[in-house]
Design a protein around this motif. Sequence first.
Motif, PDB file in Angstrom:
ATOM      1  N   ARG A 190     -53.386  63.532 -71.084  1.00 58.71           N
ATOM      2  CA  ARG A 190     -53.940  62.775 -72.198  1.00 58.71           C
ATOM      3  C   ARG A 190     -53.393  63.267 -73.533  1.00 58.71           C
ATOM      4  O   ARG A 190     -53.348  62.508 -74.515  1.00 58.71           O
ATOM      5  N   ALA A 191     -52.980  64.518 -73.574  1.00 60.45           N
ATOM      6  CA  ALA A 191     -52.359  65.054 -74.787  1.00 60.45           C
ATOM      7  C   ALA A 191     -50.903  64.631 -74.908  1.00 60.45           C
ATOM      8  O   ALA A 191     -50.294  64.786 -75.969  1.00 60.45           O
ATOM      9  N   SER A 192     -50.337  64.099 -73.803  1.00 62.08           N
ATOM     10  CA  SER A 192     -48.927  63.684 -73.772  1.00 62.08           C
ATOM     11  C   SER A 192     -48.013  64.823 -74.213  1.00 62.08           C
ATOM     12  O   SER A 192     -47.088  64.631 -75.009  1.00 62.08           O
ATOM     13  N   ASP A 193     -48.292  66.015 -73.684  1.00 60.94           N
ATOM     14  CA  ASP A 193     -47.517  67.209 -74.040  1.00 60.94           C
ATOM     15  C   ASP A 193     -46.818  67.733 -72.794  1.00 60.94           C
ATOM     16  O   ASP A 193     -47.440  68.396 -71.951  1.00 60.94           O
ATOM     17  N   PRO A 194     -45.514  67.457 -72.641  1.00 64.10           N
ATOM     18  CA  PRO A 194     -44.801  67.925 -71.441  1.00 64.10           C
ATOM     19  C   PRO A 194     -44.742  69.438 -71.328  1.00 64.10           C
ATOM     20  O   PRO A 194     -44.662  69.969 -70.223  1.00 64.10           O
ATOM     21  N   LEU A 195     -44.805  70.148 -72.458  1.00 65.06           N
ATOM     22  CA  LEU A 195     -44.772  71.611 -72.387  1.00 65.06           C
ATOM     23  C   LEU A 195     -46.045  72.148 -71.736  1.00 65.06           C
ATOM     24  O   LEU A 195     -45.992  73.083 -70.928  1.00 65.06           O
ATOM     25  N   LEU A 196     -47.193  71.551 -72.099  1.00 66.05           N
ATOM     26  CA  LEU A 196     -48.443  71.949 -71.464  1.00 66.05           C
ATOM     27  C   LEU A 196     -48.393  71.685 -69.958  1.00 66.05           C
ATOM     28  O   LEU A 196     -48.838  72.506 -69.151  1.00 66.05           O
ATOM     29  N   SER A 197     -47.852  70.538 -69.591  1.00 69.09           N
ATOM     30  CA  SER A 197     -47.748  70.197 -68.174  1.00 69.09           C
ATOM     31  C   SER A 197     -46.813  71.165 -67.450  1.00 69.09           C
ATOM     32  O   SER A 197     -47.075  71.551 -66.305  1.00 69.09           O
ATOM     33  N   ALA A 198     -45.742  71.582 -68.131  1.00 72.63           N
ATOM     34  CA  ALA A 198     -44.813  72.537 -67.519  1.00 72.63           C
ATOM     35  C   ALA A 198     -45.470  73.899 -67.336  1.00 72.63           C
ATOM     36  O   ALA A 198     -45.281  74.569 -66.317  1.00 72.63           O
ATOM     37  N   VAL A 199     -46.263  74.325 -68.326  1.00 75.39           N
ATOM     38  CA  VAL A 199     -46.994  75.590 -68.219  1.00 75.39           C
ATOM     39  C   VAL A 199     -47.961  75.539 -67.042  1.00 75.39           C
ATOM     40  O   VAL A 199     -48.111  76.503 -66.287  1.00 75.39           O
ATOM     41  N   ARG A 200     -48.592  74.389 -66.870  1.00 76.76           N
ATOM     42  CA  ARG A 200     -49.519  74.237 -65.751  1.00 76.76           C
ATOM     43  C   ARG A 200     -48.792  74.364 -64.412  1.00 76.76           C
ATOM     44  O   ARG A 200     -49.300  75.000 -63.471  1.00 76.76           O
ATOM     45  N   GLN A 201     -47.584  73.807 -64.296  1.00 75.71           N
ATOM     46  CA  GLN A 201     -46.823  73.946 -63.051  1.00 75.71           C
ATOM     47  C   GLN A 201     -46.432  75.404 -62.811  1.00 75.71           C
ATOM     48  O   GLN A 201     -46.444  75.876 -61.666  1.00 75.71           O
ATOM     49  N   TYR A 202     -46.109  76.111 -63.871  1.00 75.87           N
ATOM     50  CA  TYR A 202     -45.811  77.543 -63.773  1.00 75.87           C
ATOM     51  C   TYR A 202     -47.011  78.302 -63.211  1.00 75.87           C
ATOM     52  O   TYR A 202     -46.882  79.135 -62.303  1.00 75.87           O
ATOM     53  N   MET A 203     -48.195  77.985 -63.710  1.00 75.41           N
ATOM     54  CA  MET A 203     -49.397  78.683 -63.259  1.00 75.41           C
ATOM     55  C   MET A 203     -49.756  78.296 -61.824  1.00 75.41           C
ATOM     56  O   MET A 203     -50.214  79.124 -61.046  1.00 75.41           O
ATOM     57  N   ARG A 204     -49.531  77.038 -61.466  1.00 75.97           N
ATOM     58  CA  ARG A 204     -49.732  76.629 -60.068  1.00 75.97           C
ATOM     59  C   ARG A 204     -48.793  77.389 -59.144  1.00 75.97           C
ATOM     60  O   ARG A 204     -49.177  77.783 -58.035  1.00 75.97           O
ATOM     61  N   ALA A 205     -47.568  77.585 -59.594  1.00 82.05           N
ATOM     62  CA  ALA A 205     -46.588  78.312 -58.780  1.00 82.05           C
ATOM     63  C   ALA A 205     -47.075  79.720 -58.477  1.00 82.05           C
ATOM     64  O   ALA A 205     -46.898  80.234 -57.361  1.00 82.05           O
ATOM     65  N   LEU A 206     -47.708  80.358 -59.461  1.00 86.37           N
ATOM     66  CA  LEU A 206     -48.208  81.716 -59.249  1.00 86.37           C
ATOM     67  C   LEU A 206     -49.371  81.747 -58.267  1.00 86.37           C
ATOM     68  O   LEU A 206     -49.566  82.735 -57.556  1.00 86.37           O
ATOM     69  N   VAL A 207     -50.162  80.655 -58.215  1.00 88.55           N
ATOM     70  CA  VAL A 207     -51.231  80.560 -57.223  1.00 88.55           C
ATOM     71  C   VAL A 207     -50.632  80.611 -55.818  1.00 88.55           C
ATOM     72  O   VAL A 207     -51.093  81.364 -54.950  1.00 88.55           O
ATOM     73  N   TYR A 208     -49.602  79.816 -55.588  1.00 87.63           N
ATOM     74  CA  TYR A 208     -48.968  79.796 -54.261  1.00 87.63           C
ATOM     75  C   TYR A 208     -48.214  81.095 -53.987  1.00 87.63           C
ATOM     76  O   TYR A 208     -48.116  81.522 -52.836  1.00 87.63           O
ATOM     77  N   PHE A 209     -47.704  81.717 -55.029  1.00 89.75           N
ATOM     78  CA  PHE A 209     -47.056  83.023 -54.883  1.00 89.75           C
ATOM     79  C   PHE A 209     -48.042  84.045 -54.330  1.00 89.75           C
ATOM     80  O   PHE A 209     -47.724  84.804 -53.404  1.00 89.75           O
ATOM     81  N   ARG A 210     -49.249  84.060 -54.871  1.00 86.37           N
ATOM     82  CA  ARG A 210     -50.256  85.013 -54.398  1.00 86.37           C
ATOM     83  C   ARG A 210     -50.609  84.771 -52.937  1.00 86.37           C
ATOM     84  O   ARG A 210     -50.959  85.694 -52.211  1.00 86.37           O
ATOM     85  N   GLU A 211     -50.526  83.507 -52.511  1.00 87.12           N
ATOM     86  CA  GLU A 211     -50.882  83.162 -51.137  1.00 87.12           C
ATOM     87  C   GLU A 211     -49.699  83.273 -50.174  1.00 87.12           C
ATOM     88  O   GLU A 211     -49.833  82.956 -48.996  1.00 87.12           O
ATOM     89  N   GLY A 212     -48.541  83.708 -50.675  1.00 88.09           N
ATOM     90  CA  GLY A 212     -47.381  83.891 -49.801  1.00 88.09           C
ATOM     91  C   GLY A 212     -46.597  82.624 -49.527  1.00 88.09           C
ATOM     92  O   GLY A 212     -45.715  82.616 -48.657  1.00 88.09           O
TER      93      GLY A 212
END
Length: 394
Positions: A190-212
């Motif tokens: 809703r903010a139409s901010d691709p940088l925020l969306s990219a940061v969110r994908q980075y943080m999601r990646a770390l979730v899966y990293f923790r789970e192997g």
Amino acid sequence: MPLPDDEHTGARIAHHRKRAGLTQRGLAQKVPYSYSLLTQVESGHKPASPDLVAAVAKALCIDVTALTGQPYVTELQQDRLAAPVRPIREALDLYDLGADPAITPRPTPKLVAAAQALCQQVRATKLHDAALDLPGTMAEITTAAYRTPSSELWAALSSTYRTAHDLAVKLGYYDLSTVALDRMDWAASRASDPLLSAVRQYMRALVYFREGEYTIGQRLVASGQGLLGQSPHTRERHAVAGQLHLGASIIAARAHDEDAVKNHLEEARSYANRTGEAADVHWLSFGPTNVAVHAVSAHVEMRHYGEALQEAAKVRIPQDWAVSRAAHFYVDQARAQMEAGRSEAALKSMVTARKLAPQQTRYHAGARETIRGLIHLSRRTPDSLDHLAAWVGL
């Protein structure tokens, strides 16, 4: 001799292994670790490293927290950090109810400043203060965004969801962190901010990293990099791009892909040369210091402890750097020192991490395992190590 209690990570591995009907040799065949190491971890003679825990959790199809014992409720209650979790959970759940008629929001600039202040509190590891302030701020910005929608307000709301994620991770509530990331995406779109969306994908990646789940983590990083194409070439974009490469370097390190680690660190270093220290960009702490710290972490993840300590010796942490990141560096350094047989230095690093960020360090699963390892290595436990072990609840 083995550690005295049966509530350590190794004991939990043994419990879930038996529930799955596996022998120690059977589990060892499913993970990239030796039978000998697995038996020592289960008996408490060796600490359970984060990569081993992630591999076992994946092999047994269970959450990492089932093995680490997070959240550490007793200590959370002692620090008055358990009670604020429910209001945060409720605020995340009620995101779709629209404006709250009982709330009169402050002006937009003050709401944006409040969202930024929450990020600052978490980076300063003032977790209790942030946890208390978050639900009310989240509800207020939600009401404002529904009544007078603007990109600025939606971005501020996305920031509060990111703070909820950061708090949940630091306190060991990983289920809640996943909900927070979903809400972050909802607001960022809703903010139409691709940088925020990219940061969110980075943080999601770390979730899966923790789970192997390293392949999924790599795909999420690539997705985040793709989103950057929607943003102009600014210092902010370069900082986010660089941080994505840093995340990818740690995922590659856990997967023991040394070439990928080297390439991602080089790309991140190139971006850092352009941005300088960019701690102000989405609170990522990106810059030359973070690249140097990630180089240490990558060597630790690859179990190259000598190289990790060589890189750590080069790190110079700026005085104004985020306390949360600095403390994390000292925890990584302590693990490398312990594995290299430098117990006194490892204890000193752990004490430094505690002084910098006591709440964060107390709930850091890796810090606990390192302290356990130091207890086992010490023929006579120093008073400072005794105090440290009691403080984290061992």
